[in-house]
Write a protein that holds these residues in place. Structure first.
Motif, mmCIF file in Angstrom:
data_model
loop_
_atom_site.group_PDB
_atom_site.id
_atom_site.type_symbol
_atom_site.label_atom_id
_atom_site.label_comp_id
_atom_site.label_asym_id
_atom_site.label_seq_id
_atom_site.Cartn_x
_atom_site.Cartn_y
_atom_site.Cartn_z
ATOM 1 N N MET A 1 -10.546 4.248 -17.403
ATOM 2 C CA MET A 1 -10.709 4.921 -16.128
ATOM 3 C C MET A 1 -12.174 5.210 -15.833
ATOM 4 N N LYS A 2 -12.929 5.578 -16.847
ATOM 5 C CA LYS A 2 -14.357 5.806 -16.629
ATOM 6 C C LYS A 2 -15.030 4.530 -16.134
ATOM 7 N N LEU A 3 -14.672 3.399 -16.728
ATOM 8 C CA LEU A 3 -15.248 2.129 -16.304
ATOM 9 C C LEU A 3 -14.807 1.794 -14.881
ATOM 10 N N ALA A 4 -13.548 2.009 -14.576
ATOM 11 C CA ALA A 4 -13.051 1.699 -13.233
ATOM 12 C C ALA A 4 -13.821 2.471 -12.170
ATOM 13 N N TYR A 5 -13.999 3.769 -12.377
ATOM 14 C CA TYR A 5 -14.712 4.580 -11.385
ATOM 15 C C TYR A 5 -16.190 4.209 -11.306
ATOM 16 N N GLN A 6 -16.779 3.795 -12.430
ATOM 17 C CA GLN A 6 -18.175 3.370 -12.390
ATOM 18 C C GLN A 6 -18.335 2.090 -11.589
ATOM 19 N N ILE A 7 -17.382 1.175 -11.739
ATOM 20 C CA ILE A 7 -17.414 -0.066 -10.963
ATOM 21 C C ILE A 7 -17.241 0.234 -9.479
ATOM 22 N N VAL A 8 -16.323 1.130 -9.147
ATOM 23 C CA VAL A 8 -16.126 1.533 -7.750
ATOM 24 C C VAL A 8 -17.437 2.036 -7.154
ATOM 25 N N ASP B 1 -20.638 1.598 -8.286
ATOM 26 C CA ASP B 1 -21.745 0.638 -8.279
ATOM 27 C C ASP B 1 -21.543 -0.497 -7.280
ATOM 28 N N SER B 2 -20.293 -0.813 -6.996
ATOM 29 C CA SER B 2 -20.012 -1.917 -6.072
ATOM 30 C C SER B 2 -19.848 -1.452 -4.627
ATOM 31 N N ALA B 3 -20.022 -0.141 -4.379
ATOM 32 C CA ALA B 3 -19.837 0.432 -3.036
ATOM 33 C C ALA B 3 -18.467 0.088 -2.484
ATOM 34 N N MET B 4 -17.471 0.178 -3.341
ATOM 35 C CA MET B 4 -16.100 -0.160 -2.970
ATOM 36 C C MET B 4 -15.442 0.988 -2.224
ATOM 37 N N LEU B 5 -14.667 0.672 -1.197
ATOM 38 C CA LEU B 5 -13.833 1.653 -0.514
ATOM 39 C C LEU B 5 -12.557 1.812 -1.330
ATOM 40 N N LYS B 6 -12.371 2.983 -1.928
ATOM 41 C CA LYS B 6 -11.264 3.176 -2.867
ATOM 42 C C LYS B 6 -10.002 3.640 -2.158
ATOM 43 N N GLY B 7 -8.916 2.928 -2.412
ATOM 44 C CA GLY B 7 -7.620 3.302 -1.884
ATOM 45 C C GLY B 7 -6.775 3.995 -2.937
ATOM 46 N N SER B 8 -5.505 3.664 -2.995
ATOM 47 C CA SER B 8 -4.571 4.344 -3.892
ATOM 48 C C SER B 8 -4.618 3.760 -5.298
ATOM 49 N N GLN B 9 -4.459 4.633 -6.281
ATOM 50 C CA GLN B 9 -4.448 4.205 -7.685
ATOM 51 C C GLN B 9 -3.032 3.838 -8.107
ATOM 52 N N ARG B 10 -2.905 2.708 -8.821
ATOM 53 C CA ARG B 10 -1.593 2.252 -9.283
ATOM 54 C C ARG B 10 -1.661 1.791 -10.730
ATOM 55 N N SER B 11 -0.569 1.991 -11.449
ATOM 56 C CA SER B 11 -0.435 1.462 -12.804
ATOM 57 C C SER B 11 -0.021 0.000 -12.730
ATOM 58 N N MET B 12 -0.007 -0.671 -13.857
ATOM 59 C CA MET B 12 0.412 -2.069 -13.880
ATOM 60 C C MET B 12 1.899 -2.200 -13.542
ATOM 61 N N GLU B 13 2.687 -1.222 -13.946
ATOM 62 C CA GLU B 13 4.111 -1.247 -13.610
ATOM 63 C C GLU B 13 4.313 -1.081 -12.106
ATOM 64 N N GLU B 14 3.542 -0.200 -11.505
ATOM 65 C CA GLU B 14 3.627 -0.018 -10.053
ATOM 66 C C GLU B 14 3.110 -1.247 -9.324
ATOM 67 N N LEU B 15 2.090 -1.889 -9.873
ATOM 68 C CA LEU B 15 1.576 -3.114 -9.259
ATOM 69 C C LEU B 15 2.643 -4.205 -9.260
ATOM 70 N N GLU B 16 3.436 -4.271 -10.310
ATOM 71 C CA GLU B 16 4.524 -5.256 -10.355
ATOM 72 C C GLU B 16 5.580 -4.934 -9.306
ATOM 73 N N GLU B 17 5.856 -3.647 -9.102
ATOM 74 C CA GLU B 17 6.819 -3.265 -8.078
ATOM 75 C C GLU B 17 6.344 -3.711 -6.697
ATOM 76 N N TRP B 18 5.046 -3.586 -6.446
ATOM 77 C CA TRP B 18 4.487 -3.923 -5.145
ATOM 78 C C TRP B 18 4.321 -5.427 -4.967
ATOM 79 N N TYR B 19 3.913 -6.116 -6.029
ATOM 80 C CA TYR B 19 3.514 -7.509 -5.875
ATOM 81 C C TYR B 19 4.240 -8.460 -6.827
ATOM 82 N N GLY B 20 5.385 -8.032 -7.305
ATOM 83 C CA GLY B 20 6.165 -8.916 -8.175
ATOM 84 C C GLY B 20 6.559 -10.211 -7.488
#
Length: 313
Positions: free
Chosen positions: A186-193, A195-214
């Protein structure tokens, strides 16, 4: 925990009448109040509790508030400017925002709300009671002082992924608060957000990602651990970060290209200013880790990712 200074409940009740309208620290002052944002009395002892969130000392917080007749303004508050309060209490907006959470004030409902890592803390101004994810926290009362909501650090104890270490000594209060965002992933994820000037949306786990994009081919088994920040409808910015499961890179890469091409199709006719970000999306691997990123400065994010993984090796 030492609560000998003063009864928090008695102090809070005494302050309720004058502070309920200013409870979340984002109040709307009158014009004559405007030059003095949050200013403690010179005769008041200042807040000197040391608060550490996931290894980082908390010293200030910033918020935006509406000012009638003026629009809005951004306010930065140093913790050392706050008045000293009952032992064991921490300014909740400061803590939540330091952990990438949020604070909200609902004047019509006479309550404030603080969100951290899937946990919502709600303070009811009428009786200063506190709810955690909709359940009343027994024996817990809030403090409302000079426009700031305080909760006892004990409110975090027992929550999954949270910890509180009392390091107080020599008359100085000191609390180390750990949260799920303290994990290296998580520390790495937020640092990438960042440094990359990313617009951050909702946080999801891998299980939730499968539910959305299976249906597009994603499977949680592609990874051994991971996190995703998914976009809102008005921007495509995406981060998917984690550790690859053995033999799963090809399946993951195929899904990510399907995901990217879908975003490219959407933003080719809708809010086209975002299209270059989608076309510049990157999927990279390093030392068993992977990153998929759509952001304003994707190269900076990739550089942060590679450097962090090398350091972990």
């Amino acid at each position: 925990m030492n609560f000998k200074r003063v009864s928090a409940l008695v102090l809070a009740l005494a302050m309720t009448a004058s502070t309920a309208a200013h409870a979340a620290g984002d109040t709307e002052p009158t014009q004559e109040d405007r030059p003095l944002l949050i200013s403690a009395s010179p005769d008041t002892e200042h807040y000197d509790t040391v608060i550490t969130i996931n290894g980082e000392r908390l010293e200030s917080y910033t918020y935006s508030r509406e000012v009638p007749g003026w629009g809005s303004e951004t306010v930065t508050v140093q913790l050392s400017e706050l008045p000293r309060v009952a032992a064991g209490y921490v300014p909740m907006r400061a803590v939540a925002q330091a952990d990438h959470g949020s604070a909200s004030w609902f004047s019509g409902d006479s309550q404030s709300s603080f969100y951290m890592n899937g946990v919502r803390f709600t303070v009811h101004f009428e009786d200063l009671s506190v709810e955690v994810n909709g359940e009343t926290a027994g024996g817990v009362s809030a403090l409302l002082i000079d426009g700031v909501t305080y909760l006892p650090v004990s409110v975090f104890e027992g929550l999954e992924g949270f910890s509180v270490t009392d390091n107080s000594e020599n008359g100085v209060e000191s609390y180390e608060i750990g949260t799920p965002n303290g994990a290296p992933l998580m520390k790495l994820a937020y640092q990438i957000v960042e440094d990359s000037a990313m617009l951050k949306g909702s946080q999801r786990s891998m299980e939730e990602l499968e539910e959305w994009y299976g249906e597009l081919g994603f499977k949680a088994e592609f990874t051994t651990e991971g996190v995703a920040f998914l976009p809102m409808n008005t921007f495509p910015d995406t981060l998917i970060l984690g550790k690859l499961a053995e033999g799963q890179e090809e399946g993951l890469e195929a899904f990510l290209e399907e995901y990217r091409s879908g975003k490219e199709q959407t933003f080719s006719w809708y809010l086209g200013q975002h299209l270059p970000k989608v076309q510049n999306a990157r999927f990279v691997t390093e030392g068993g880790w992977f990153l998929f990123l759509i952001a304003e400065n994707v190269e900076a994010g990739v550089e942060t990712f590679r450097a962090a993984v090398r350091e972990m090796e």
